[in-house]
Write an enzyme that holds these catalytic residues in place. Structure first.
Site, PDB file in Angstrom:
ATOM      1  N   ASP A  74     -38.279 -21.598  26.663  1.00  0.00           N
ATOM      2  CA  ASP A  74     -37.446 -20.636  25.935  1.00  0.00           C
ATOM      3  C   ASP A  74     -36.804 -21.293  24.710  1.00  0.00           C
ATOM      4  OD1 ASP A  74     -35.710 -22.246  27.406  1.00  0.00           O
ATOM      5  OD2 ASP A  74     -35.115 -20.654  28.765  1.00  0.00           O
ATOM      6  N   ASN A 100     -26.353 -17.832  37.546  1.00  0.00           N
ATOM      7  CA  ASN A 100     -26.459 -16.400  37.857  1.00  0.00           C
ATOM      8  C   ASN A 100     -27.854 -16.015  38.357  1.00  0.00           C
ATOM      9  OD1 ASN A 100     -28.025 -16.514  35.571  1.00  0.00           O
ATOM     10  ND2 ASN A 100     -26.841 -15.045  34.368  1.00  0.00           N
ATOM     11  N   HIS A 106     -30.749 -16.740  36.847  1.00  0.00           N
ATOM     12  CA  HIS A 106     -31.798 -16.533  35.843  1.00  0.00           C
ATOM     13  C   HIS A 106     -32.799 -17.674  35.869  1.00  0.00           C
ATOM     14  CE1 HIS A 106     -29.444 -18.658  32.323  1.00  0.00           C
ATOM     15  NE2 HIS A 106     -30.279 -19.496  32.842  1.00  0.00           N
ATOM     16  N   GLU A 155     -32.549 -12.832  32.347  1.00  0.00           N
ATOM     17  CA  GLU A 155     -31.206 -12.612  32.884  1.00  0.00           C
ATOM     18  C   GLU A 155     -31.204 -11.488  33.924  1.00  0.00           C
ATOM     19  OE1 GLU A 155     -28.954 -14.646  32.298  1.00  0.00           O
ATOM     20  OE2 GLU A 155     -28.587 -15.078  30.197  1.00  0.00           O
TER      21      GLU A 155
END
Ligand code: GLP
Length: 259
Positions: free
Chosen positions: A67, A136, A138, A143
């Site tokens: 990414d 979280n 991801h 996300e």
């Protein structure tokens, strides 16, 4: 999922580096997918060390970064390209022509994402994809949300992710890019083998939900349950909420069962 738990983050890093080095021996033309983040830094350092000692030859390998942030140049000190160059690529013999990055400063980001998918396909797909996991849940920058995207795409970063990555931008979440480009869940699940690395108690809840929880777009890492070859490399703290786990490696422990 094949869960490998180690006594310390250092032991995880050594084992992940060995895993990559062995894959390079078996498949010298290995196509790697590689994450940024704090978690893989020690494994990358170990890979550089192994390479210097003649134990990891990347001469015929290919790499794809997972990414990149949108809106900053690739040479920006906070870019994932800068990060990957510093922590891995400058210290191993991957030919520059076979190291691939997403360009978050491209004029047409949709075309840039399609270019990346095509380049991965042209390389024959990813053989071994290393992943971290966000606090979280991801993976890459996929996300949690109502829906996930299969292909490489543009994403809006969650507030927690912007806080977690702020160190790259002088510690100020407001200086952080609001968007990123990321391989999608389909790009990730197409990899032949996946190695997810997590260390520290902050990751324990996400790891628990990824392993034991239902498949849900609210925890992107849970979709890894759909893949046939996922290995989790965890330290004790990250494994702390799993139902059963066993510490391996030097100074190994007996089977341990927790809550
Ligand atoms: C970043 C990256 C992910 C990485 C995750 C965890 O946002 N996009 O690929 O796995 O955060 O980072 P860390 O290892 O620093 O906890």
């Amino acid at each position: 999922m094949d869960i490998r738990t180690f006594d310390s983050a250092e032991a995880v890093a050594a084992a992940v580096a060995r895993r990559v080095a062995e894959a390079l021996v078996t498949t010298p033309t290995l196509v790697l997918g590689l994450p940024s983040g704090r978690t893989p830094v020690a494994a990358y350092a170990e890979l550089r060390r192994l390479h210097a000692a003649g134990g990891a030859d990347f001469a015929r390998a290919t790499a794809f970064a997972l990414d990149e942030f949108v809106g900053i140049s690739s040479v920006h000190p906070g870019s994932f390209r800068t990060f990957m160059e510093r922590h891995l690529f400058q210290g191993v013999n991957l030919p520059a022509s076979r190291v691939h990055f997403l360009d978050g400063a491209a004029g047409d980001l949709e075309t840039e994402c399609e270019r990346y998918e095509t380049t991965i396909d042209a390389a024959g797909g990813i053989d071994l994809l290393l992943l971290g996991i966000g606090a979280n849940g991801h993976i890459g920058f996929n996300e949690p949300g109502d829906a996930l995207v299969a292909r490489t795409h543009r994403v809006t970063l969650a507030a927690t992710t912007r806080r977690d990555n702020a160190a790259l931008f002088g510690g100020d979440p407001r200086a952080m890019p609001r968007e990123a480009l990321s391989m999608g869940m389909g790009s990730i699940l197409k990899a032949t083998s996946i190695v997810l690395v997590a260390t520290g108690a902050r990751k324990a809840r996400g790891v628990e939900r990824a392993v034991h929880g239902p498949l849900t777009t609210r925890l992107p890492a849970s979709l890894l349950q759909l893949h046939r070859r996922v290995e989790l490399y965890l330290d004790r703290a990250a494994a702390g909420r799993l139902h059963t786990w066993r510490v391996e490696g030097p100074g190994g422990f007996d089977d341990t069962t927790c809550a």
